[in-house]
Scaffold this motif. Structure first.
Motif, PDB file in Angstrom:
ATOM      1  N   VAL A   3       0.872  -1.187   0.000  1.00 39.85           N
ATOM      2  CA  VAL A   3       0.000   0.000   0.000  1.00 39.85           C
ATOM      3  C   VAL A   3       0.898   1.223   0.000  1.00 39.85           C
ATOM      4  O   VAL A   3       1.728   1.397   0.893  1.00 39.85           O
ATOM      5  CB  VAL A   3      -0.935   0.005   1.233  1.00 39.85           C
ATOM      6  CG1 VAL A   3      -1.805   1.262   1.234  1.00 39.85           C
ATOM      7  CG2 VAL A   3      -1.816  -1.248   1.247  1.00 39.85           C
ATOM      8  N   LEU A  18       2.155   5.839  -9.607  1.00 34.01           N
ATOM      9  CA  LEU A  18       1.268   4.691  -9.827  1.00 34.01           C
ATOM     10  C   LEU A  18       1.453   4.116 -11.226  1.00 34.01           C
ATOM     11  O   LEU A  18       1.342   2.892 -11.417  1.00 34.01           O
ATOM     12  CB  LEU A  18      -0.187   5.101  -9.592  1.00 34.01           C
ATOM     13  CG  LEU A  18      -0.519   5.544  -8.163  1.00 34.01           C
ATOM     14  CD1 LEU A  18      -2.012   5.823  -8.014  1.00 34.01           C
ATOM     15  CD2 LEU A  18      -0.075   4.512  -7.135  1.00 34.01           C
ATOM     16  N   ASP A  22       2.291   0.328 -12.010  1.00 37.63           N
ATOM     17  CA  ASP A  22       1.483  -0.455 -12.958  1.00 37.63           C
ATOM     18  C   ASP A  22       2.357  -1.186 -13.968  1.00 37.63           C
ATOM     19  O   ASP A  22       2.077  -2.328 -14.347  1.00 37.63           O
ATOM     20  CB  ASP A  22       0.506   0.459 -13.712  1.00 37.63           C
ATOM     21  CG  ASP A  22      -0.556   1.066 -12.811  1.00 37.63           C
ATOM     22  OD1 ASP A  22      -0.805   0.500 -11.732  1.00 37.63           O
ATOM     23  OD2 ASP A  22      -1.118   2.110 -13.193  1.00 37.63           O
ATOM     24  N   TYR A  30      -2.332  -3.947  -5.532  1.00 38.61           N
ATOM     25  CA  TYR A  30      -1.690  -3.017  -4.599  1.00 38.61           C
ATOM     26  C   TYR A  30      -2.726  -1.981  -4.197  1.00 38.61           C
ATOM     27  O   TYR A  30      -3.813  -1.897  -4.799  1.00 38.61           O
ATOM     28  CB  TYR A  30      -0.458  -2.351  -5.220  1.00 38.61           C
ATOM     29  CG  TYR A  30      -0.750  -1.366  -6.325  1.00 38.61           C
ATOM     30  CD1 TYR A  30      -0.943  -0.018  -6.047  1.00 38.61           C
ATOM     31  CD2 TYR A  30      -0.838  -1.782  -7.650  1.00 38.61           C
ATOM     32  CE1 TYR A  30      -1.218   0.900  -7.055  1.00 38.61           C
ATOM     33  CE2 TYR A  30      -1.105  -0.879  -8.665  1.00 38.61           C
ATOM     34  CZ  TYR A  30      -1.299   0.456  -8.371  1.00 38.61           C
ATOM     35  OH  TYR A  30      -1.575   1.344  -9.366  1.00 38.61           O
ATOM     36  N   GLY A  31      -2.431  -1.199  -3.163  1.00 34.61           N
ATOM     37  CA  GLY A  31      -3.365  -0.189  -2.682  1.00 34.61           C
ATOM     38  C   GLY A  31      -2.703   1.152  -2.465  1.00 34.61           C
ATOM     39  O   GLY A  31      -1.495   1.312  -2.647  1.00 34.61           O
ATOM     40  N   VAL A  32      -3.521   2.127  -2.077  1.00 38.88           N
ATOM     41  CA  VAL A  32      -3.074   3.490  -1.803  1.00 38.88           C
ATOM     42  C   VAL A  32      -3.739   3.953  -0.518  1.00 38.88           C
ATOM     43  O   VAL A  32      -4.908   3.611  -0.266  1.00 38.88           O
ATOM     44  CB  VAL A  32      -3.451   4.431  -2.969  1.00 38.88           C
ATOM     45  CG1 VAL A  32      -3.211   5.888  -2.599  1.00 38.88           C
ATOM     46  CG2 VAL A  32      -2.666   4.067  -4.227  1.00 38.88           C
ATOM     47  N   ALA A  99      -5.819   8.061  -7.866  1.00 34.04           N
ATOM     48  CA  ALA A  99      -5.588   6.649  -7.565  1.00 34.04           C
ATOM     49  C   ALA A  99      -6.616   5.752  -8.250  1.00 34.04           C
ATOM     50  O   ALA A  99      -6.282   4.671  -8.756  1.00 34.04           O
ATOM     51  CB  ALA A  99      -5.608   6.428  -6.054  1.00 34.04           C
ATOM     52  N   HIS A 102      -6.216   4.273 -11.684  1.00 37.35           N
ATOM     53  CA  HIS A 102      -5.282   3.163 -11.821  1.00 37.35           C
ATOM     54  C   HIS A 102      -5.941   1.892 -11.273  1.00 37.35           C
ATOM     55  O   HIS A 102      -6.920   1.973 -10.522  1.00 37.35           O
ATOM     56  CB  HIS A 102      -3.987   3.476 -11.070  1.00 37.35           C
ATOM     57  CG  HIS A 102      -3.221   4.618 -11.672  1.00 37.35           C
ATOM     58  ND1 HIS A 102      -2.170   4.438 -12.523  1.00 37.35           N
ATOM     59  CD2 HIS A 102      -3.383   5.972 -11.547  1.00 37.35           C
ATOM     60  CE1 HIS A 102      -1.696   5.611 -12.911  1.00 37.35           C
ATOM     61  NE2 HIS A 102      -2.411   6.558 -12.334  1.00 37.35           N
ATOM     62  N   ILE A 104      -5.966   0.035  -8.790  1.00 41.54           N
ATOM     63  CA  ILE A 104      -5.716  -0.267  -7.382  1.00 41.54           C
ATOM     64  C   ILE A 104      -6.782  -1.226  -6.865  1.00 41.54           C
ATOM     65  O   ILE A 104      -7.898  -1.285  -7.394  1.00 41.54           O
ATOM     66  CB  ILE A 104      -5.670   1.010  -6.525  1.00 41.54           C
ATOM     67  CG1 ILE A 104      -7.034   1.728  -6.524  1.00 41.54           C
ATOM     68  CG2 ILE A 104      -4.563   1.940  -6.990  1.00 41.54           C
ATOM     69  CD1 ILE A 104      -7.127   2.855  -5.518  1.00 41.54           C
TER      70      ILE A 104
END
Length: 337
Positions: A3, A18, A22, A30-32, A99, A102, A104
């Motif tokens: 993350v 990001l 990618d 994955y995270g943010v 975010a 993308h 995520i």
């Protein structure tokens, strides 16, 4: 999965970061996460930097002189307003919007309940929302605000944290909410992961363990301080952000929290702007071998720092945690037969 903390980036910078991720993760998740405190200090005339009192600027300048760290005349530069607004609801939503463009697989509110706009946009994009909580009351509030996952973070964790330990907090949160719970705070090996699962958590959220990996953003000088630290060498202090955050105890925390000359910490994000402006200079001087800067240098880290005694690749850390968790669970299963 990993993350990425978004607060360090402008929307344009986050988009570039990001995109870089990618291109390299091969479709893996994955995270943010973003910071959205419930209350922040507002600047006069809309300027956060100008809202920092002169007495606080003067105290930082005094500290840098006292410890022999080179500094410019004025602390907290022109980029401070933009950086400070990243921890407002509007600023965080700008990062969230980037975010969600993308692929995520998680968006997290790392400080305070997720704003309604955040949960609505994430839900429309099919992205789960996580939120960190340090009390049962916070966990209930996060779920009421739309969180799909609660991260129950004990007081031994690094960064913004409360006072209730992970061992006590996790089972209470598990019993209080009807969403999956991840355990955070004091988790750096497989035995601790197994303990979190035994408390009812669905998984774990780790932070400090990555700070001494080869890939970490922490500088070599700071890594050495982390490797030398014991679990008694951290402190919850407002001196970096304006909110209680566990970090490595250093001359910086001692001067702000214990010195009679200290004007006291400012509210968030004013203290954060002031401190980060200074720590950029401190970090560069520490890397150059300046002993005063090395005394001031610190970072957000939990009490588990006492277990971090070797620099390893992140891949190795992941494999060791999973391996040791499995062997611990096997050992416990053997105790029941």
């Amino acid at each position: 999965f990993g993350v990425l903390g978004a607060v360090a980036y402008s929307p344009e910078e986050l988009d570039r970061e990001l995109s870089w991720i990618d291109e390299r993760v091969g479709g893996r998740p994955y995270g943010v996460d973003v910071l959205v405190p419930g209350r922040i200090a507002a600047g006069a005339g809309g300027s956060l930097v100008e809202a920092i009192p002169d007495v606080h600027r003067d105290f930082v300048s005094h500290l840098l002189r006292k410890y022999g760290v080179p500094a410019s005349e004025r602390m907290a530069g022109s980029g401070g307003d933009e950086a400070g607004r990243r921890v407002t609801a509007d600023g965080a939503m700008g990062l969230v919007e980037v975010a969600l463009k993308h692929p995520i697989r998680l968006i997290a509110s790392a400080l305070g309940p997720p704003p309604a706009a955040m949960t609505e946009r994430a839900r429309a994009a099919g992205v789960p929302v996580a939120a960190l909580a340090g009390t049962v009351e916070h966990a209930r509030r996060q779920v009421a605000a739309g969180a799909d996952i609660v991260v129950a973070q004990g007081g031994e964790a690094g960064g913004h944290t409360g006072e209730i330990s992970t061992m006590v907090l996790v089972p209470q949160v598990v019993d209080a909410v009807a969403v999956p719970v991840l355990a955070a705070g004091g988790i750096a090996d497989g035995r601790q992961m197994a303990a979190a699962l035994a408390l009812g958590a669905e998984g774990v959220w780790c932070g400090s363990v990555w700070l001494t990996t080869e890939e970490a953003e922490t500088s070599p000088a700071l890594k050495r301080k982390l490797l030398d630290a014991t679990s008694r060498d951290t402190v919850r202090s407002r001196s970096r952000t304006g909110k209680p955050a566990r970090q490595l105890r250093s001359a910086w925390t001692d001067e702000w929290d214990e010195s009679l000359e200290s004007p006291g910490s400012l509210p968030m994000p004013l203290q954060m702007l002031l401190a980060e402006s200074a720590h950029g200079r401190i970090s560069r001087a520490a890397e150059a071998g300046n002993p005063g800067a090395q005394a001031l240098a610190n970072y957000f880290v939990g009490q588990v720092v006492g277990q971090l005694n070797q620099i390893k690749p992140a891949r190795q850390v992941v494999y060791e945690i999973l391996r040791d968790c499995a062997s611990t669970l096997d050992r416990l299963n053997g105790l029941t037969h």
